[in-house]
Design an enzyme around this catalytic site. Structure first.
Site, PDB file in Angstrom:
ATOM      1  N   TYR A 144     -14.834  26.484  -0.677  1.00 45.77           N
ATOM      2  CA  TYR A 144     -14.714  25.043  -0.894  1.00 45.77           C
ATOM      3  C   TYR A 144     -13.556  24.677  -1.808  1.00 45.77           C
ATOM      4  O   TYR A 144     -12.943  23.633  -1.641  1.00 45.77           O
ATOM      5  CB  TYR A 144     -16.028  24.469  -1.422  1.00 45.77           C
ATOM      6  CG  TYR A 144     -17.186  24.787  -0.527  1.00 45.77           C
ATOM      7  CD1 TYR A 144     -17.160  24.419   0.816  1.00 45.77           C
ATOM      8  CD2 TYR A 144     -18.298  25.477  -0.988  1.00 45.77           C
ATOM      9  CE1 TYR A 144     -18.209  24.731   1.660  1.00 45.77           C
ATOM     10  CE2 TYR A 144     -19.356  25.784  -0.155  1.00 45.77           C
ATOM     11  CZ  TYR A 144     -19.307  25.408   1.167  1.00 45.77           C
ATOM     12  OH  TYR A 144     -20.333  25.720   2.006  1.00 45.77           O
TER      13      TYR A 144
ATOM     14  N   LYS B 162     -11.759   3.683   1.719  1.00 44.85           N
ATOM     15  CA  LYS B 162     -10.624   3.027   1.074  1.00 44.85           C
ATOM     16  C   LYS B 162     -11.226   1.845   0.309  1.00 44.85           C
ATOM     17  O   LYS B 162     -11.348   0.746   0.836  1.00 44.85           O
ATOM     18  CB  LYS B 162      -9.651   2.565   2.168  1.00 44.85           C
ATOM     19  CG  LYS B 162      -8.357   2.013   1.708  1.00 44.85           C
ATOM     20  CD  LYS B 162      -7.494   1.716   2.948  1.00 44.85           C
ATOM     21  CE  LYS B 162      -6.174   1.152   2.604  1.00 44.85           C
ATOM     22  NZ  LYS B 162      -5.349   0.914   3.801  1.00 44.85           N
TER      23      LYS B 162
ATOM     24  N   GLU C 171       0.828  -1.203   0.000  1.00 43.06           N
ATOM     25  CA  GLU C 171       0.000   0.000   0.000  1.00 43.06           C
ATOM     26  C   GLU C 171       0.866   1.259   0.000  1.00 43.06           C
ATOM     27  O   GLU C 171       0.537   2.263  -0.625  1.00 43.06           O
ATOM     28  CB  GLU C 171      -0.899   0.037   1.230  1.00 43.06           C
ATOM     29  CG  GLU C 171      -1.936  -1.064   1.270  1.00 43.06           C
ATOM     30  CD  GLU C 171      -2.716  -1.030   2.554  1.00 43.06           C
ATOM     31  OE1 GLU C 171      -3.911  -0.649   2.491  1.00 43.06           O
ATOM     32  OE2 GLU C 171      -2.160  -1.380   3.616  1.00 43.06           O
TER      33      GLU C 171
ATOM     34  N   GLU D 110      -7.833   6.027  10.022  1.00 44.32           N
ATOM     35  CA  GLU D 110      -8.302   6.793  11.176  1.00 44.32           C
ATOM     36  C   GLU D 110      -7.411   8.022  11.378  1.00 44.32           C
ATOM     37  O   GLU D 110      -7.902   9.119  11.679  1.00 44.32           O
ATOM     38  CB  GLU D 110      -8.284   5.933  12.442  1.00 44.32           C
ATOM     39  CG  GLU D 110      -9.309   4.820  12.461  1.00 44.32           C
ATOM     40  CD  GLU D 110      -8.863   3.518  11.788  1.00 44.32           C
ATOM     41  OE1 GLU D 110      -9.526   2.492  11.991  1.00 44.32           O
ATOM     42  OE2 GLU D 110      -7.844   3.524  11.047  1.00 44.32           O
TER      43      GLU D 110
END
Length: 123
Positions: A45, A90, A13, A65
């Protein structure tokens, strides 16, 4: 928002990366901006998007997290909002024999972040 990043516990990853989908909800009083039709009285934004993109693409976290937390603290510190909710998806989290979609959702309030020392009062 969808970005490509290098977050995860596995070496693969960290080397290959994968897509991440980020949803950010900011809680603030929109009445002043709505009445005045004035961008300076709300969150820009496009600017927030660029700041979040930097975190996802330029920083690296083992855990989604931690990624969600970093986004939440950035948004709380940068903008005049009281609370933020961050969802990190994910969709291609690798597992032995395949992959699965992983998701975390967190909420952070400015007052609590200040109490914990994550933000300075007035930020």
């Amino acid at each position: 928002m969808e970005f490509y990043g290098y977050h995860g516990v596995l070496e693969q990853e960290k080397k290959v990366g994968q897509p991440f989908i980020i949803c950010v909800e900011m809680y603030l009083d929109l009445a002043p901006a709505g009445m005045a039709d004035d961008l300076s009285q709300t969150v820009n934004y496009a600017e927030a998007y660029q700041e979040i993109k930097k975190i996802v693409q330029e920083q690296r976290f083992d855990l989604i997290e931690a990624l969600a937390h970093a986004i939440a603290i950035l948004v709380l510190s940068r903008y005049d909002i009281g609370k933020v909710r961050v969802i990190v998806d994910k969709p291609l989290a690798p597992l032995p024999g395949g992959s699965l979609a992983a998701r975390v959702e967190i909420e952070r309030e400015k007052k609590d972040a200040c109490k914990l020392g994550l933000l300075k009062p007035g930020q």
